[in-house]
Enzyme design. Structure first.
Site, PDB file in Angstrom:
ATOM      1  N   ASP A  29       0.873  -1.168   0.000  1.00  0.00           N
ATOM      2  CA  ASP A  29       0.000   0.000   0.000  1.00  0.00           C
ATOM      3  C   ASP A  29       0.926   1.240   0.000  1.00  0.00           C
ATOM      4  O   ASP A  29       2.126   1.123   0.295  1.00  0.00           O
ATOM      5  CB  ASP A  29      -0.861  -0.050   1.279  1.00  0.00           C
ATOM      6  CG  ASP A  29      -1.578   1.248   1.544  1.00  0.00           C
ATOM      7  OD1 ASP A  29      -2.249   1.746   0.623  1.00  0.00           O
ATOM      8  OD2 ASP A  29      -1.462   1.772   2.670  1.00  0.00           O
ATOM      9  N   ASP A  31      -0.268   5.119   0.874  1.00  0.00           N
ATOM     10  CA  ASP A  31      -0.562   6.115   1.918  1.00  0.00           C
ATOM     11  C   ASP A  31      -0.586   5.458   3.297  1.00  0.00           C
ATOM     12  O   ASP A  31      -1.356   4.535   3.540  1.00  0.00           O
ATOM     13  CB  ASP A  31      -1.908   6.793   1.627  1.00  0.00           C
ATOM     14  CG  ASP A  31      -1.826   7.617   0.357  1.00  0.00           C
ATOM     15  OD1 ASP A  31      -0.944   8.490   0.285  1.00  0.00           O
ATOM     16  OD2 ASP A  31      -2.632   7.379  -0.560  1.00  0.00           O
ATOM     17  N   GLY A  72     -10.324   6.956  -1.185  1.00  0.00           N
ATOM     18  CA  GLY A  72     -10.426   7.656  -2.471  1.00  0.00           C
ATOM     19  C   GLY A  72     -10.806   9.106  -2.254  1.00  0.00           C
ATOM     20  O   GLY A  72     -11.764   9.415  -1.542  1.00  0.00           O
ATOM     21  N   LYS A  74     -11.995  11.500  -4.347  1.00  0.00           N
ATOM     22  CA  LYS A  74     -13.279  11.976  -4.897  1.00  0.00           C
ATOM     23  C   LYS A  74     -14.436  11.444  -4.054  1.00  0.00           C
ATOM     24  O   LYS A  74     -15.384  12.168  -3.739  1.00  0.00           O
ATOM     25  CB  LYS A  74     -13.422  11.518  -6.361  1.00  0.00           C
ATOM     26  CG  LYS A  74     -12.422  12.165  -7.302  1.00  0.00           C
ATOM     27  CD  LYS A  74     -12.676  11.833  -8.756  1.00  0.00           C
ATOM     28  CE  LYS A  74     -12.279  10.424  -9.126  1.00  0.00           C
ATOM     29  NZ  LYS A  74     -10.847  10.156  -9.058  1.00  0.00           N
TER      30      LYS A  74
HETATM   31  C1  XBP Z   1      -5.472   5.992   0.667  1.00  0.00           C
HETATM   32  C2  XBP Z   1      -6.589   6.863   0.383  1.00  0.00           C
HETATM   33  C3  XBP Z   1      -6.442   7.845  -0.658  1.00  0.00           C
HETATM   34  C4  XBP Z   1      -5.822   9.146  -0.318  1.00  0.00           C
HETATM   35  C5  XBP Z   1      -6.247  10.150  -1.346  1.00  0.00           C
HETATM   36  O1  XBP Z   1      -5.969   4.716   1.032  1.00  0.00           O
HETATM   37  O2  XBP Z   1      -7.650   6.721   0.911  1.00  0.00           O
HETATM   38  O3  XBP Z   1      -7.740   8.143  -1.037  1.00  0.00           O
HETATM   39  O4  XBP Z   1      -6.233   9.555   0.964  1.00  0.00           O
HETATM   40  O5  XBP Z   1      -5.870   9.808  -2.613  1.00  0.00           O
HETATM   41  P1  XBP Z   1      -5.019   3.458   1.018  1.00  0.00           P
HETATM   42  P2  XBP Z   1      -6.639  10.433  -3.876  1.00  0.00           P
HETATM   43  O6  XBP Z   1      -3.754   3.837   1.706  1.00  0.00           O
HETATM   44  O7  XBP Z   1      -5.772   2.412   1.791  1.00  0.00           O
HETATM   45  O8  XBP Z   1      -4.796   3.045  -0.422  1.00  0.00           O
HETATM   46  O9  XBP Z   1      -7.117  11.800  -3.493  1.00  0.00           O
HETATM   47  O10 XBP Z   1      -5.601  10.469  -4.977  1.00  0.00           O
HETATM   48  O11 XBP Z   1      -7.795   9.526  -4.226  1.00  0.00           O
HETATM   49 MG    MG Z   2      -2.957   3.111   3.498  1.00  0.00          MG
END
Ligand code: XBP
Ligand code: MG
Length: 280
Positions: A29, A31, A72, A74
């Site tokens: 993953d 983030d 996400g 959006k």
């Molecule tokens: C990460 C997220 C992402 C970011 C925003 O989740 O939820 O939506 O916060 O990214 P994970 P975008 O680590 O579980 O993948 O604004 O580009 O969608």
């Molecule tokens: Mg994450």
């Protein structure tokens, strides 16, 4: 996927294909896992995009923690409007408005990452180097936008890090974002591997649910700043960080077996305990 019978009766192919339970790939993953990006990266970028659009919305640190339950960007904006701004109206179709706002947010996130203030988490680069040297394949399964992954990896101290990942599955390439298994299933299809050949790395409950639903039971959680109190049931190992020799990791679930940090020997042992030889 290959069956055990297939393995027993096709000797030529058995030479080509490794045993089902051999560790072949690490799937990360982004983030919260590669870097702690949410509070000082994504949140700040959302707020900057709102200000650019002349909106007086502000996502505080605690509010953003609640909004993170929706993965996400959006989708997160849409949920915010539904719950916190129910009377909001705009002149264009709402979907288009959100897409435009989110494009601006991505520009801000890329700028923030370019400034280099959000580093890779402790132990990430060490483990990536170790895995690459050992010939393991590397992949990414993330909800975030591809440009954000590029920005994060380009800002890392290791040049060309993006190219280390054979598969990068990001954002809107699947119909359902985490906690649905879609993004991990896509990575597995693109790698041509069974879940039993991989270890996944996550930081959140949504990510854990996504990986487990894709069959990735050899799952390591590195808890991040927003996820300390979440439920990681089903993860094989939960640690505060991957760690460095001089910056030891702490295990909340599972054992570090006397090691200071999460290294490849530990991961191979963990993988073997979850998927013993002969398992599919
Ligand atoms: C990460 C997220 C992402 C970011 C925003 O989740 O939820 O939506 O916060 O990214 P994970 P975008 O680590 O579980 O993948 O604004 O580009 O969608
Ligand atoms: Mg994450």
């Amino acid at each position: 996927m290959y069956s055990a019978t297939f393995y027993c009766f096709e000797p030529q192919l058995r030479e080509v294909l490794p045993p089902m339970s051999e560790l072949e790939a690490l799937i990360f993953d982004v983030d919260g896992t590669l870097a702690d990006t949410e509070r000082d990266g994504h949140r700040v970028a959302f707020n900057a995009a709102f200000a650019d659009a002349g909106l007086d919305w502000h996502w505080s640190v605690p509010l953003y923690g609640q909004l993170l339950s929706v993965t996400g960007g959006k989708e997160r904006i849409a949920e915010y409007l539904r719950v916190h701004q129910p009377d909001f109206r705009c002149t264009e179709p709402l979907d288009e408005f959100i897409k435009g706002l989110h494009r601006r947010k991505t520009e801000h996130f890329v700028r923030i990452m370019g400034a280099g203030d959000i580093p890779l988490r402790s132990g990430v680069l060490r483990l990536l180097c170790e895995a690459r040297d050992a010939g393991l394949r590397l992949a990414i399964a993330t909800t975030t936008t591809l440009e954000n992954v590029e920005a994060l990896l380009s800002a890392a101290p290791q040049p060309g890090l993006m190219d280390w990942f054979e598969v990068i599955a990001a954002g809107d390439v699947v119909p359902n974002k985490k906690p649905a298994p879609d993004i991990y299933e896509l990575v597995l299809r693109q790698l041509g591997l069974s879940p039993s050949a991989c270890i996944a790395f996550e930081d959140s409950d949504n990510g854990v649910r996504s990986a487990l639903a894709a069959g990735l039971n050899a799952l390591v959680v590195t808890v991040s700043s927003y996820t300390t109190a979440q439920d990681f049931s089903g993860a094989a190992l939960v640690v505060d960080q991957l760690g460095e020799p001089d910056q030891p990791a702490k295990a909340m679930v599972g054992k570090l077996a006397g090691r200071g940090c999460v290294d490849l020997d530990l991961l191979r042992a963990l993988h073997q305990s979850v998927f013993p030889s002969g398992s599919k």
